[in-house]
Write a protein that holds these residues in place. Structure first.
Motif, short mmCIF file in Angstrom:
data_model
loop_
_atom_site.label_atom_id
_atom_site.label_comp_id
_atom_site.label_asym_id
_atom_site.label_seq_id
_atom_site.Cartn_x
_atom_site.Cartn_y
_atom_site.Cartn_z
N LEU A 112 0.80 -1.22 0.00
CA LEU A 112 0.00 0.00 0.00
C LEU A 112 0.84 1.27 0.00
O LEU A 112 0.29 2.36 -0.20
N THR A 113 2.14 1.14 0.22
CA THR A 113 2.97 2.33 0.32
C THR A 113 4.18 2.34 -0.61
O THR A 113 4.69 3.42 -0.93
N HIS A 114 4.67 1.18 -1.04
CA HIS A 114 5.92 1.13 -1.80
C HIS A 114 5.84 0.28 -3.06
O HIS A 114 6.88 -0.01 -3.67
N ILE A 115 4.63 -0.11 -3.48
CA ILE A 115 4.48 -0.95 -4.66
C ILE A 115 3.33 -0.39 -5.50
O ILE A 115 2.30 0.01 -4.96
N ARG A 116 3.52 -0.37 -6.81
CA ARG A 116 2.48 0.10 -7.72
C ARG A 116 1.44 -1.01 -7.91
O ARG A 116 1.78 -2.09 -8.40
N GLU A 117 0.20 -0.74 -7.53
CA GLU A 117 -0.85 -1.76 -7.54
C GLU A 117 -2.11 -1.22 -8.21
O GLU A 117 -2.29 -0.01 -8.37
N LEU A 118 -3.02 -2.15 -8.55
CA LEU A 118 -4.33 -1.78 -9.07
C LEU A 118 -5.37 -2.78 -8.56
O LEU A 118 -5.14 -3.99 -8.60
N GLY A 119 -6.50 -2.26 -8.09
CA GLY A 119 -7.58 -3.11 -7.64
C GLY A 119 -8.92 -2.54 -8.03
O GLY A 119 -9.02 -1.39 -8.50
N VAL A 120 -9.96 -3.33 -7.86
CA VAL A 120 -11.31 -2.89 -8.14
C VAL A 120 -12.20 -3.29 -6.97
O VAL A 120 -12.08 -4.39 -6.43
N SER A 121 -13.04 -2.38 -6.52
CA SER A 121 -13.96 -2.67 -5.43
C SER A 121 -15.36 -2.25 -5.85
O SER A 121 -15.53 -1.39 -6.74
N GLY A 122 -16.35 -2.83 -5.21
CA GLY A 122 -17.70 -2.46 -5.58
C GLY A 122 -18.73 -3.04 -4.65
O GLY A 122 -18.43 -3.87 -3.77
N HIS A 123 -19.97 -2.60 -4.85
CA HIS A 123 -21.12 -3.09 -4.11
C HIS A 123 -22.00 -3.83 -5.12
O HIS A 123 -22.73 -3.21 -5.89
N SER A 124 -21.90 -5.15 -5.13
CA SER A 124 -22.65 -5.97 -6.08
C SER A 124 -22.93 -7.31 -5.43
O SER A 124 -22.00 -8.07 -5.11
N LEU A 125 -24.19 -7.63 -5.22
CA LEU A 125 -24.55 -8.90 -4.60
C LEU A 125 -24.08 -10.07 -5.47
O LEU A 125 -23.57 -11.07 -4.95
N GLY A 126 -24.24 -9.95 -6.78
CA GLY A 126 -23.86 -11.04 -7.66
C GLY A 126 -22.37 -11.32 -7.64
O GLY A 126 -21.94 -12.48 -7.51
#
Length: 277
Positions: free
Chosen positions: A36-50
């Motif tokens: 979270l502080t020293h590495i380049r990252e990508l994520g996706v979050s969401g609100h989806s029951l499915g």
């Protein structure tokens, strides 16, 4: 809350979280402070029951397997869904690795990536830490155990039919025996390979950090994939991994901006520009 992180390169490298059976997070980040502080990252979050149900079902299978219990045979529901993302409608569905019926996981991540690459007509933008068709020999890092052609041949085929291919990898993944294949790929018309090297932290050396670790694909600026898999054989055939396939301009534009910042950033050079130590 269901939380799943990286166990090892040949067991589980999926990084996902499901909260209250309604919200989910999926990304390249391992769950530690350096990610979270020293590495380049990508994520996706969401609100989806499915989507939450699908990722939760996969988690429950892994939870049972990790506890030495019998694994339920029912696969997660990986039917396409339409969700709202950044003000627009996006079609999505979850995918999983390994591509092995014994894991009972529904949509194959590898097959979904092949389908995406075959659908490309204009452009392919791909960022992963490691890209290689070499089946890795982890006991002898400079040696390989064979050739994994599936995704490599699809990238090459896309370029041959005129698709502009951009591949961005981390410097960690641009060393022998993988560098030779990256150089070969870079010689093909319509293909450009760049390598990202993030400088050390000004406060001192931190092991296993300062690297581009994101894993995602964008096709024709319209559809793509966000996941936890490097593009190597083990991630699709011997590791647990998870991803999200999407189609829709609102999400694709966000991914395109993220890719553009890295592709044109100060820490990136063409692989043909200078050797990797």
């Amino acid at each position: 809350t269901r939380l799943q992180g990286d166990w090892s390169s040949d067991v589980c490298s999926s990084d996902l979280m499901v909260v209250d059976g309604e919200r989910f997070f999926l990304g390249s980040q391992n769950f530690d402070w350096t990610a979270l502080t020293h590495i380049r990252e990508l994520g996706v979050s969401g609100h989806s029951l499915g989507l939450a149900r699908a990722y939760s079902a996969a988690f429950e299978q892994d939870w049972s397997r990790a506890g030495g219990q019998a694994v339920e045979s029912q696969s997660p529901d990986t039917s396409p869904l339409t969700v709202l993302a950044y003000g627009g409608q996006v079609r999505v569905f979850p995918v999983f690795s390994p591509a092995d019926p014994a894991w009972s996981l529904g949509s194959s991540e590898e097959k979904a990536l092949v389908d995406l690459l075959r659908s490309a007509r204009k452009s392919v933008s791909l960022q992963v830490m490691d890209y290689s068709p070499v089946i890795q020999n982890y006991d002898v890092p400079t040696a390989g155990l064979g050739y994994y052609p599936t995704l490599d041949q699809e990238l090459r085929a896309a370029a041959v039919r005129g698709v502009q291919v951009q591949l961005l990898v981390a410097d960690w993944g641009a060393k022998s025996p993988h560098r030779e294949h990256l150089l070969s790929l870079a010689q093909i018309p319509n293909v450009e390979v760049r390598v990202g090297t993030i400088p050390p932290w000004s406060g001192g050396q931190i092991p296993f950090t300062r690297v581009g670790h994101s894993k995602y694909l964008l096709v024709d600026g319209e559809r793509g994939w966000i996941g936890t898999s490097n593009w190597k054989h083990s991630y699709f055939h011997t590791s647990r991994d998870a991803g999200l396939v999407f189609e829709g301009a609102s999400l694709a534009e966000r991914v395109a901006r993220f890719f553009g910042r890295d592709w044109n950033g100060p820490y990136v050079k063409g692989i043909l520009a200078r050797p990797v130590p």
